[in-house]
Design a protein around this motif. Structure first.
Motif, mmCIF file in Angstrom:
data_model
loop_
_atom_site.group_PDB
_atom_site.id
_atom_site.type_symbol
_atom_site.label_atom_id
_atom_site.label_comp_id
_atom_site.label_asym_id
_atom_site.label_seq_id
_atom_site.Cartn_x
_atom_site.Cartn_y
_atom_site.Cartn_z
ATOM 1 N N VAL A 242 -19.006 42.211 42.707
ATOM 2 C CA VAL A 242 -20.662 41.817 43.089
ATOM 3 C C VAL A 242 -20.556 41.253 44.138
ATOM 4 O O VAL A 242 -21.491 42.015 45.439
ATOM 5 N N PHE A 243 -19.365 40.893 44.696
ATOM 6 C CA PHE A 243 -19.299 39.806 45.984
ATOM 7 C C PHE A 243 -18.480 40.851 47.217
ATOM 8 O O PHE A 243 -19.923 40.375 48.294
ATOM 9 N N GLY A 292 -13.516 39.520 49.406
ATOM 10 C CA GLY A 292 -14.580 39.038 48.060
ATOM 11 C C GLY A 292 -14.336 39.310 46.815
ATOM 12 O O GLY A 292 -14.439 38.912 46.074
ATOM 13 N N VAL A 293 -12.735 40.439 46.697
ATOM 14 C CA VAL A 293 -12.710 40.550 45.270
ATOM 15 C C VAL A 293 -11.753 38.760 45.050
ATOM 16 O O VAL A 293 -11.914 38.508 44.329
ATOM 17 N N PHE A 294 -11.068 39.023 45.986
ATOM 18 C CA PHE A 294 -9.942 37.751 45.566
ATOM 19 C C PHE A 294 -10.837 36.089 45.961
ATOM 20 O O PHE A 294 -10.188 35.463 44.893
ATOM 21 N N GLY A 295 -11.502 36.310 47.187
ATOM 22 C CA GLY A 295 -12.641 35.025 46.862
ATOM 23 C C GLY A 295 -12.827 34.869 45.642
ATOM 24 O O GLY A 295 -13.863 33.508 45.163
ATOM 25 N N GLY A 296 -13.935 35.823 45.429
ATOM 26 C CA GLY A 296 -14.581 35.405 43.776
ATOM 27 C C GLY A 296 -13.666 35.440 42.619
ATOM 28 O O GLY A 296 -14.138 34.365 41.334
ATOM 29 N N ALA A 297 -12.963 35.507 42.860
ATOM 30 C CA ALA A 297 -11.484 35.914 41.506
ATOM 31 C C ALA A 297 -11.485 34.069 41.759
ATOM 32 O O ALA A 297 -11.081 33.286 40.612
#
Length: 683
Positions: A242-243, A292-297
């Motif tokens: 979603v990010f 978005g993927v790894f910041g959210g992770a």
């Protein structure tokens, strides 16, 4: 055929397109229409909820409802065709008021951020809810041993079960596309362009780039780095993310705005989408997507570390914070984190504690429902029943929150106790997790890993809040008085609707107001003399006006109640006898009293003076106040009322006449405050 009184009323007056404005007073709806000439008054009055209809000068039209007027008013405003008409307090008004109390109401940028989050998720909540029930079903089948652990690595399901398992995946796998569409639309960009940009990184061909010769695996095999024209491209799975679509939509909106400034409007339809895609597809694939993927992770891992350290922290903080986060709209980021947890960790640890809040919320609503049934409050019973059904079956808290809890603030402390009890049980038990994003309802209990612990916790939350609300009540003293007035007025209006109008007459003179007597007449027969239960004094100095001469047919026909009018020569209205104030309109134009002895009264200061919105009125009392004969209720400015063109004739009415034998006029001509105005006789 109309399906509700609200819709019937609107159709009978020419439809929503004929309505210019709508307000209401204590008993009636007040319409301003484009054209009132074609209205069939008999058709309006034939509607079961309508007590009467009153055409007025110009294109104004009144529909008499009685005590349920506010309910019908709100139902009318809720009709889709009436979106732009009326000024009543709605759920949106309550939300805005609550937001104004927090940071969202103070910083426009922050408010916009949360609105974008809200509008990105709200349209797809139904699809998420439907998909979550499929997941719950699969989890239940696995718990019962019907199928193997459907979400475990390497498990192969039979074709039939595999097909059922696909039913939820369409929503969650392609969730980034839905979010991209909604967020782009909310931010003013072309939503289909946003959809198309996000779709590129979800194509099978994009994922296949990870198998290119020379690709380097990173992040424990969750991604691969591929060289594209000498630039490193991170290839990863964007399903359920979603990010990335939220970040992409924000940048796309800025780019779209800039392109429209430099590209002539005649060719914008072609070149704005083309250039937007030309820029945004590489930017999303190379930069925004991985961030978005790894910041959210990283956010998810940080919260996971807290939960791993002590599940009790989340189990207590989440349910106690949610009742305050939801009204402010601050819960949307947590929804995104839950989805991210499921994608990156394979499970989520926030939804379990959130269930404690939801079931405490539903339990408080159940308590209100029990009290509404006891009090025969049909309006609240209907509201609470709908809210409880939406909660227990759908996991939706908004109907309870905005329809009840934020209107009656006594509920919140009791609800928080329920939140705490459920949270402590979850925390002490080691926490609960779920492998899917679900709405915490009765139907989704099987989706959690420790079903007995979770079920005990949410049951404790529910019944704790419910019992506390039942024991302590949800109404403040003022609200109790208003509720009693509403019930009394509903009953009186229903009785008046079906009863013939009693004639206004001069009462038989009696020696005592409490003794019945018979006396021989001239012919030697006995004449029955009525028992006078009470003599009601005039609340205002002025000239007595017979009821049938009051310049408002709603009053003159006895629809609201029986009594007389007084054309004031003074400027202050007083309590006519000892009793309690049930209703004190803030506009000062109407007061409902319960006199000692059970007589219910309405004193309506002037005709149509509600339109002054309180101008020229100085209210002296409030609902719930105890008054004695002669206690000032309101002082009014005659000049303001007369200058506005409204009649000062003040109806003084008994609104529960069916309980008595007759309501009789006791004076003519001029009366001073306290002079006998009405006599009430026994049956």
């Amino acid at each position: 055929m109309a399906t509700s009184p609200a819709k019937d009323i609107i159709q009978s007056i020419g439809g929503a397109s004929n309505v210019v404005a709508l307000t209401h007073c204590a008993t009636r709806l007040r319409f301003t229409l484009k054209d009132a000439s074609g209205i069939d008054q008999a058709q309006v009055e034939a509607i079961p909820a309508v007590l009467g209809a009153v055409p007025q000068s110009g294109d104004r039209f009144q529909v008499v409802i009685g005590g349920a007027v506010e309910t019908v008013y709100n139902e009318i405003l809720a009709l889709p065709e009436m979106k732009k008409v009326g000024t009543g307090e709605s759920a949106d008004d309550i939300k805005a008021a609550e937001r104004a109390k927090g940071p969202r109401g103070k910083f426009a940028g922050l408010d916009t951020f949360f609105e974008v989050l809200s509008d990105s998720f709200r349209p797809i909540l139904g699809a998420l809810l439907g998909a979550s029930l499929f997941i719950t079903f699969m989890a239940l089948m696995a718990t019962l041993g019907v199928i193997p652990a459907w979400n475990a690595p390497g498990v192969t399901l039979e074709p039939g079960w595999a097909f059922i398992n696909l039913m939820w995946q369409g929503v969650f796998v392609f969730l980034p596309l839905m979010v991209a569409y909604n967020a782009s639309k909310r931010l003013g960009a072309d939503p289909w362009v946003g959809f198309g940009i996000m779709a590129v990184v979800m194509l099978p061909g994009f994922s296949a780039l990870a198998a290119t010769d020379g690709a380097q695996t990173v992040f424990d095999g969750k991604a691969a780095i591929v060289s594209i024209f000498g630039l490193p491209l991170t290839v990863t799975d964007y399903s359920s993310q979603v990010f990335p679509p939220l970040l992409m939509a924000a940048v796309l909106a800025l780019l779209t705005k800039g392109l429209k400034k430099v590209i002539p409007s005649s060719v914008q339809l072609i070149f704005v989408p083309f250039l937007s895609m030309l820029v945004m597809i590489p930017v999303t694939a190379f930069l925004i997507g991985p961030i978005g993927v790894f910041g959210g992770a990283a956010i998810g891992e940080f919260l996971k570390s807290i939960n791993d350290f002590s599940p009790l922290i989340f189990a207590i903080v989440i349910p106690l914070a949610y009742p305050f986060m939801v009204p402010l709209g601050l819960h949307w980021p947590l929804n995104a984190v839950m989805l991210l947890n499921i994608q990156s960790l394979g499970y989520d640890f926030i939804q379990g504690p959130m269930g404690a809040w939801n079931f405490a919320c539903f339990g408080a609503t159940a308590g209100v429902l029990v009290l509404a049934i006891r009090a025969k409050n049909s309006q609240m019973k209907q509201t609470a029943t709908g809210a409880l059904a939406a909660g227990l079956l759908g996991g939706i808290s908004e109907p309870s929150l905005y329809g009840i809890h934020l209107r009656f603030k006594r509920i919140y402390p009791r609800m928080l106790v329920g939140c705490l009890v459920g949270g402590v049980i979850i925390g002490v038990g080691g926490g609960v997790t779920t492998n899917a994003f679900v709405f915490t309802s009765l139907l989704t209990i099987p989706a959690f890993n420790n079903i007995p612990l979770y079920a005990i916790a949410v049951a404790a939350s529910f019944f704790t809040a419910m019992i506390l609300v039942i024991l302590s009540g949800y109404l403040s003293p003022e609200q109790k008085a208003e509720a009693a007035a509403q019930l009394a007025e509903d009953t009186a209006m229903e009785e008046a609707k079906h009863a013939p109008v009693a004639p206004v007459a001069t009462p038989v003179a009696v020696a005592s107001s409490t003794a019945a007597a018979t006396a021989p007449a001239a012919g030697g027969t006995a004449t029955l003399v009525a028992t006078v239960l009470a003599t009601i004094g005039s609340p205002v100095e002025g000239i007595v006006v017979p009821l049938d001469e009051v310049p408002d047919p709603v009053f003159s026909k006895g629809i609201v109640g029986l009594g007389v009018g007084v054309d004031p020569t003074g400027d202050t209205v007083f309590a006519p006898a000892a009793g309690k104030v049930l209703v004190a309109q803030p506009t000062g134009h109407a007061f409902g009293l319960m006199l000692d002895g059970g007589i219910e009264m309405l004193i309506h200061v002037g005709i149509d003076t509600v339109n002054l919105a309180g101008k020229g009125f100085d209210v002296k009392v409030k609902a719930g106040d105890r008054v004695e004969a002669g206690t000032p209720l309101v002082t009014f400015d005659r000049a303001i009322i007369e200058e506005a063109g409204y009649s000062l004739v003040t109806p003084v009415l008994v609104t529960n006449p069916k309980k008595f034998g007759s309501i009789d006029q006791a004076a003519t001509g001029h009366v001073a405050v306290g002079d006998a105005l009405l006599t009430v006789t026994a049956k």
